[in-house]
Design an enzyme around this catalytic site. Structure first.
Site, PDB file in Angstrom:
ATOM      1  N   TRP A   1      42.867 -33.197 -25.992  1.00 29.64           N
ATOM      2  CA  TRP A   1      44.420 -32.962 -25.553  1.00 29.64           C
ATOM      3  C   TRP A   1      44.964 -33.914 -26.526  1.00 29.64           C
ATOM      4  O   TRP A   1      46.074 -34.465 -26.354  1.00 29.64           O
ATOM      5  CB  TRP A   1      44.486 -33.606 -24.157  1.00 29.64           C
ATOM      6  CG  TRP A   1      44.187 -34.944 -24.094  1.00 29.64           C
ATOM      7  CD1 TRP A   1      43.109 -35.575 -24.657  1.00 29.64           C
ATOM      8  CD2 TRP A   1      44.295 -36.115 -22.953  1.00 29.64           C
ATOM      9  NE1 TRP A   1      42.753 -36.970 -24.277  1.00 29.64           N
ATOM     10  CE2 TRP A   1      43.723 -37.126 -23.080  1.00 29.64           C
ATOM     11  CE3 TRP A   1      45.278 -35.783 -21.866  1.00 29.64           C
ATOM     12  CZ2 TRP A   1      43.857 -38.301 -22.441  1.00 29.64           C
ATOM     13  CZ3 TRP A   1      45.494 -37.033 -21.372  1.00 29.64           C
ATOM     14  CH2 TRP A   1      44.938 -38.100 -21.346  1.00 29.64           C
ATOM     15  N   ASP A   2      44.367 -34.362 -27.954  1.00 26.15           N
ATOM     16  CA  ASP A   2      44.936 -35.411 -28.699  1.00 26.15           C
ATOM     17  C   ASP A   2      46.442 -34.951 -29.310  1.00 26.15           C
ATOM     18  O   ASP A   2      47.060 -35.910 -29.809  1.00 26.15           O
ATOM     19  CB  ASP A   2      44.211 -35.469 -29.957  1.00 26.15           C
ATOM     20  CG  ASP A   2      42.858 -36.021 -29.291  1.00 26.15           C
ATOM     21  OD1 ASP A   2      42.935 -37.430 -29.490  1.00 26.15           O
ATOM     22  OD2 ASP A   2      42.126 -35.389 -28.907  1.00 26.15           O
TER      23      ASP A   2
ATOM     24  N   GLU B   1      36.763 -40.943 -18.040  1.00 27.84           N
ATOM     25  CA  GLU B   1      35.605 -40.018 -18.059  1.00 27.84           C
ATOM     26  C   GLU B   1      34.190 -40.722 -17.665  1.00 27.84           C
ATOM     27  O   GLU B   1      33.229 -39.720 -17.040  1.00 27.84           O
ATOM     28  CB  GLU B   1      35.336 -39.570 -19.412  1.00 27.84           C
ATOM     29  CG  GLU B   1      36.264 -38.841 -20.001  1.00 27.84           C
ATOM     30  CD  GLU B   1      36.029 -38.397 -21.584  1.00 27.84           C
ATOM     31  OE1 GLU B   1      35.314 -39.350 -22.325  1.00 27.84           O
ATOM     32  OE2 GLU B   1      36.199 -37.400 -22.011  1.00 27.84           O
TER      33      GLU B   1
END
Length: 565
Positions: free
Chosen positions: A357-358, A496
């Site tokens: 998602w950078d 995460e």
């Protein structure tokens, strides 16, 4: 170290891998790590060249299981240029090849020029006869012509005369071995090597990737351009290497310069017929290093004119280094490509070159400075919208479920299991439950269109993505009658390490704040867009995606009653 220069004094083998990453040179199409041309891949050095969007898929057997991975491919190494000094006693034969790792090294400095995108290396060798050889080497990966790279090496004998022997080449016997923890996985992506020569100064190499069938070609021209006339030249072609050899006489304190110019193409490039012919034509037409350097510097000056952020002091120096590396991964050349934003840029093989998602972190900058690059990155997402819709349907959901990790075609590349190398146990990888990547795509669409005023994109491809992501969230949210709130269960948020509850039968956590807040935002923006679209476009869009006119009513309800603990 100045505002525009990043410099290393002395050679530190333990720091070499980090320096290679930080001294990577690229142009948005391709990048080459700052590895020493005198060395091959080993525990200290790791040469790597990567072309944006060039992936390949391999299957490995790990712990008795078959594991499939797609990763960005380490392409043939164009850097090799090694040299040695002929022993004054001819009967003893030539001396050994000189490298930074040898005992002969007595001086080393490496300078990265951020303003002009070049890497300078200065080496000093003293051999067993006491002869001192100075080597100065400048490297570029051309920012104007993305298919060209070059290396200029100048040799100077300090008070002695003799002969330096050189070997310059292209090495196709490479593999993806740059990340130690991937060591048990298959990494040889290149097959069908061919080599050849085109005249006395130029050699070429071609190969292809095993499953994605991308054909790759490089051509290298090596010339002695200043100083002594070569006394011996030749070529050596093997199965996977194309080498050009030459011997150049050295006079005391009279520099000799050798230039190596390389062109590289792949079958993914537009407007070419054959990568080999394109590479040969490219290197044949390329000017000498001086002219290449001048046009490369001009391209970087134009780039910095649009890119620069003025921040004083050390923070500005660090920020400039970060911008430099962003621009080498995402330049105006990127706008012509079908690529996303790899988590580690084009600088190495960590995360396998996957797209997470950078773009969320770089688009706010690109939107203002290079909006055409932002648009291209969003096109990458739109081309993979059908795959995201299929993923959602396979999971029993409506709309689009974008993958946490993607590569060439937009399928989910995140592994479901990982082998713990210490315990030998297979452990679940639940990171694919980071569905907030879809919210990031929607956010990027909205922010780009607000910054650029690109209503044409917003009302077409952007609207299609935004509505399909909103559909996914509305269908994922489930009403809890006791609370009178909608809940999103079984996800992993940006943290995460919280990927499930102890002892729970299913993975994921419930009502992650980031996930829920961004989902509500997506639903609200989709409603706003549905209301403001011109009627003909709204009708055409609803018909194309099969959107029931009642669906926005649910979006409204979910967006206002989504639980945020």
């Amino acid at each position: 170290m100045s505002d525009w220069v990043w410099e290393y004094e002395g050679y530190e083998p333990g720091e070499e891998r980090l320096r290679e990453s930080l001294c990577t040179l690229g142009n948005g199409y391709a990048a080459t790590r700052g590895a020493a041309p005198e060395t091959a891949a080993d525990d200290t050095h790791y040469p790597g060249t990567y072309v944006a969007g060039c992936y390949n898929r391999l299957t490995s057997v790990v712990g008795g299981r078959q594991v499939e991975n797609e990763e960005m491919v380490n392409l043939p190494n164009w850097l090799p240029l090694r040299y040695r000094v002929r022993d004054p006693d001819r009967s003893a034969g030539p001396g050994g090849w000189l490298t930074p790792d040898g005992d002969e090294l007595t001086g080393y400095r490496q300078t990265l020029d951020l303003r002009h995108g070049t890497l300078m290396r200065r080496l000093r060798f003293t051999d067993r006869h006491g002869r001192v050889l100075h080597v100065e080497q400048r490297r570029l990966v051309h920012m104007g012509d993305p298919h060209l790279a070059a290396l200029r090496t100048t040799f100077r004998a300090e008070g002695w005369s003799g002969t330096v022997e050189l070997e310059s080449g292209l090495d196709g016997a490479v593999a993806n071995t740059g990340v130690a923890r991937y060591g048990a996985l298959a990494g040889r992506h290149l097959v069908d090597h061919r080599t050849g020569a085109a005249g006395p100064d130029t050699v070429w190499l071609s190969c292809r990737t095993t499953s994605s069938e991308v054909r790759v070609a490089m051509a290298a021209r090596t010339l002695a351009v200043r100083g002594g006339t070569p006394t011996g030249t030749g070529q050596r072609l093997t199965h996977s290497a194309a080498l050009r050899t030459l011997a150049v006489p050295l006079a005391p304190d009279a520099p000799v310069t050798v230039e190596k110019t390389v062109a590289f193409y792949t079958s993914r490039d537009p407007a070419i017929s054959d990568p080999v012919q394109a590479a040969l034509d490219g290197v044949a037409r390329a000017p000498g290093f001086g002219k290449l350097l001048a046009s490369h510097r001009t391209a970087w000056e134009h780039l910095w004119r649009d890119a620069a952020l003025e921040v004083s002091g050390e923070p500005g120096h660090i920020l400039r280094l970060h911008l430099f590396h962003i621009l080498q991964t995402l330049s105006p050349h990127t706008a012509e490509l079908d690529v996303g934003v790899p988590a580690r840029g084009l600088h190495g093989e960590a995360y396998r070159g996957h797209v997470f998602w950078d773009e969320l972190f770089v688009l706010p900058y690109l939107n203002l400075h290079f909006p055409e690059v932002s648009r291209a990155l969003l096109h990458y997402r739109h081309r993979r919208l059908p795959q995201a819709c299929r993923a959602a349907a396979d999971a029993g959901r409506a709309g689009a479920m974008y993958p946490w990790q993607s590569g060439s075609d937009g399928r989910e590349e995140t592994q479901t299991l990982h082998l713990n190398p210490r315990s030998g146990r297979w452990l679940s990888d639940n990171s694919r439950l980071q569905h907030h990547v879809g919210s990031a795509v929607a956010y990027n669409v909205w922010q780009y269109c607000e910054a650029s005023g690109d209503t044409e994109f917003l009302h077409t491809k952007g609207a299609e993505m935004l509505l399909q992501i909103a559909r996914f969230w509305a269908d994922t949210a489930v009403l809890d009658p006791e609370r009178g709130r909608y809940r999103i269960r079984g996800v992993v948020g940006p943290d995460e390490y919280h990927d499930g509850y102890p002892g729970a039968a299913r993975p994921g956590i419930d009502d992650n704040a980031y996930t829920n807040v961004t989902a509500a935002w997506v639903l609200d923006r989709a409603l706003e867009l549905a209301r403001t679209l011109p009627e003909p476009r709204r009708r055409a869009l609803f018909e194309r995606v099969g959107l029931d006119r009642a669906e926005p009513e649910r979006w409204e309800d979910v967006s206002r009653r989504l639980l945020v603990p």
